[in-house]
Design an enzyme around this catalytic site. Sequence first.
Site, short mmCIF file in Angstrom:
data_model
loop_
_atom_site.label_atom_id
_atom_site.label_comp_id
_atom_site.label_asym_id
_atom_site.label_seq_id
_atom_site.Cartn_x
_atom_site.Cartn_y
_atom_site.Cartn_z
N ASP A 202 -0.28 3.53 8.16
CA ASP A 202 -0.36 2.38 7.13
C ASP A 202 0.31 1.14 7.69
O ASP A 202 1.55 1.17 8.09
CB ASP A 202 0.68 2.70 5.71
CG ASP A 202 0.28 1.76 4.18
OD1 ASP A 202 0.15 1.08 4.61
OD2 ASP A 202 0.90 2.32 4.00
N LYS B 45 -4.14 -5.94 1.50
CA LYS B 45 -2.48 -7.13 1.62
C LYS B 45 -3.36 -8.31 1.78
O LYS B 45 -4.31 -8.78 1.26
CB LYS B 45 -1.88 -7.10 1.73
CG LYS B 45 -0.79 -5.83 1.27
CD LYS B 45 0.14 -5.95 0.74
CE LYS B 45 1.13 -5.31 -0.25
NZ LYS B 45 2.00 -5.10 -1.02
N TYR C 89 6.88 3.62 1.03
CA TYR C 89 6.01 3.44 0.11
C TYR C 89 4.80 3.17 0.88
O TYR C 89 4.08 2.29 1.48
CB TYR C 89 6.07 1.39 -0.16
CG TYR C 89 5.32 1.35 -1.65
CD1 TYR C 89 5.72 2.66 -3.00
CD2 TYR C 89 4.27 0.74 -1.71
CE1 TYR C 89 4.88 2.13 -4.06
CE2 TYR C 89 3.58 0.10 -2.68
CZ TYR C 89 3.69 0.74 -4.37
OH TYR C 89 3.04 0.81 -5.16
C1 LIG Z 1 2.79 -0.41 3.04
C2 LIG Z 1 1.73 -0.60 2.13
N1 LIG Z 1 1.01 0.43 1.84
C3 LIG Z 1 0.47 0.21 0.28
C4 LIG Z 1 0.53 -0.26 -0.70
C5 LIG Z 1 -0.27 0.26 -1.87
O1 LIG Z 1 -0.99 -1.61 -1.15
P1 LIG Z 1 -1.85 -1.51 -2.93
O2 LIG Z 1 -0.56 -2.09 -4.07
O3 LIG Z 1 -2.78 -3.20 -2.71
O4 LIG Z 1 -2.62 -0.54 -4.08
C6 LIG Z 1 1.72 -1.31 -0.18
C7 LIG Z 1 1.94 -2.26 -1.46
O5 LIG Z 1 2.83 -2.71 -1.52
C8 LIG Z 1 2.55 -1.22 0.59
O6 LIG Z 1 2.89 -2.07 0.67
#
Ligand SMILES: Cc1ncc(COP(=O)(O)O)c(C=O)c1O
Length: 447
Positions: free
Chosen positions: A253, A280, A151
């Site tokens: 990421d 986050k 994700y």
């Molecule tokens: C690993 C990862 N990348 C990107 C995101 C996307 O972040 P946002 O919800 O702030 O758009 C998330 C959200 O849970 C995530 O867990």
Amino acid sequence: MAQENSRNHSTELSKSAELYQRALKIMPGGCSRNTVLRKPHPLYAERGEGCYVTDVEGVERIDFANNMASLIHGHAHPEIVSAVTQQMQKGTAFTLATEVEIRYAEQLCGRSSGFEKMRFVNSGTEAVMSCLKAARAYTGRPKIAKVEGAYHGLYDYAEVSRTAKPANWGELEKPASVAVAHGTPASALEDVVVIPFNDVEHAITILDQHADELACVLVDPLPHRVGLVPADKQFVSALHQWTRDNSALLVYDEVISFRSNYGGAQEWYDVRPDLTALGKMIGGGFPVGALAGRAEIMDVMNPLAEKVLFPHSGTFSANPVTMTAGLVAMELFDEAAVQKLNELAGYARSQIAEAIRIADIPACVSGGGSMFRVHMKAEAPPNYRAAFVSPRELKLTNMLLDHLFDNGIMMINTCSGALSTVMTAKEIDILSEVMLGGFRKIKTRMS
Ligand SMILES: Cc1ncc(COP(=O)(O)O)c(C=O)c1O
């Protein structure tokens, strides 16, 4: 949800049930983020303090969800509240730059040798999207590679294969590019190459087939949806070497995993990525995203360049409220705080493993840094296909989540937990004791 159910049998609706009826009339599904949904209706928060959250019915729970792993210091941390209050009195957003953006960028860049330059955005989705666009702009290539099931937010390209299932995920040697949203352009799917997690041989064979077209390989070092098992050193080294050999970029990421070390989960490995997406916890409780990496690559966004390869902007990017909250949060999350939190999470994982052993059920706990995830499987899953939750496992996981919730513990809906620095061994002991009760309940249902 013992308390909720008993209320539902009476004619009077709970406050949450009433609120949800209103919400259903004006929002699809009655909410703006599916994460808050619970059956028969979501619960509404009244307030949070430290690691405890109280709902509008007055029920208090220990918070292991921490707004999907984004609140590293729990709720309403006094130092963050005080700094943000002062900033809000001075204004929340300007069509001018603010000094706190520079101070915060200096703080974050000081945490990793790979962070030569950075920019702020407003969410993890936007951070990943900006990394992918920067990689395309730098290399002039259209495709990106990503790990099956990982994700990375909602960007068309980044979300490919996140919901792949046995019926559509294709061969292991060549995982399919599966769309998440109906109507995703076929061209977006064609531009995403999907590789299996922690499988060097198959991943490299797949990458080789697209060598001249790939702008980057995107990888999360501790992918939550793939099973919350850290990426192997060999896997990361192989991806890094492949990107060096093929003039592509390595993008991490670290939207969740940055909490794992002072300089992020990337400290677990000998190599550094070219770009890192953040989000986050770095917002100190406010919406945020950021991308950081090698100066030469980050400069594709440089508006002062003769030719701007990737024009980049955002109305609320680097707003001083988020910058202030984030700066205080990250100053508090120093080397000692990171280490203490990781030790507490190690204790949590070992206590949960012990509860599983005592209950004698086929379950396990995975994780790393300050996170854990409970699987209704005997072994920690090495990849997305092994981590895939069967209908039976889903039923057992939901049974455990309900048991935890009814007994005062909030978790992420995958049965994962993200610790906050305001937690102590006391909360972990409560968690493992309640989990043991849940595992025993599951065992009874199984026999
Ligand atoms: C690993 C990862 N990348 C990107 C995101 C996307 O972040 P946002 O919800 O702030 O758009 C998330 C959200 O849970 C995530 O867990």
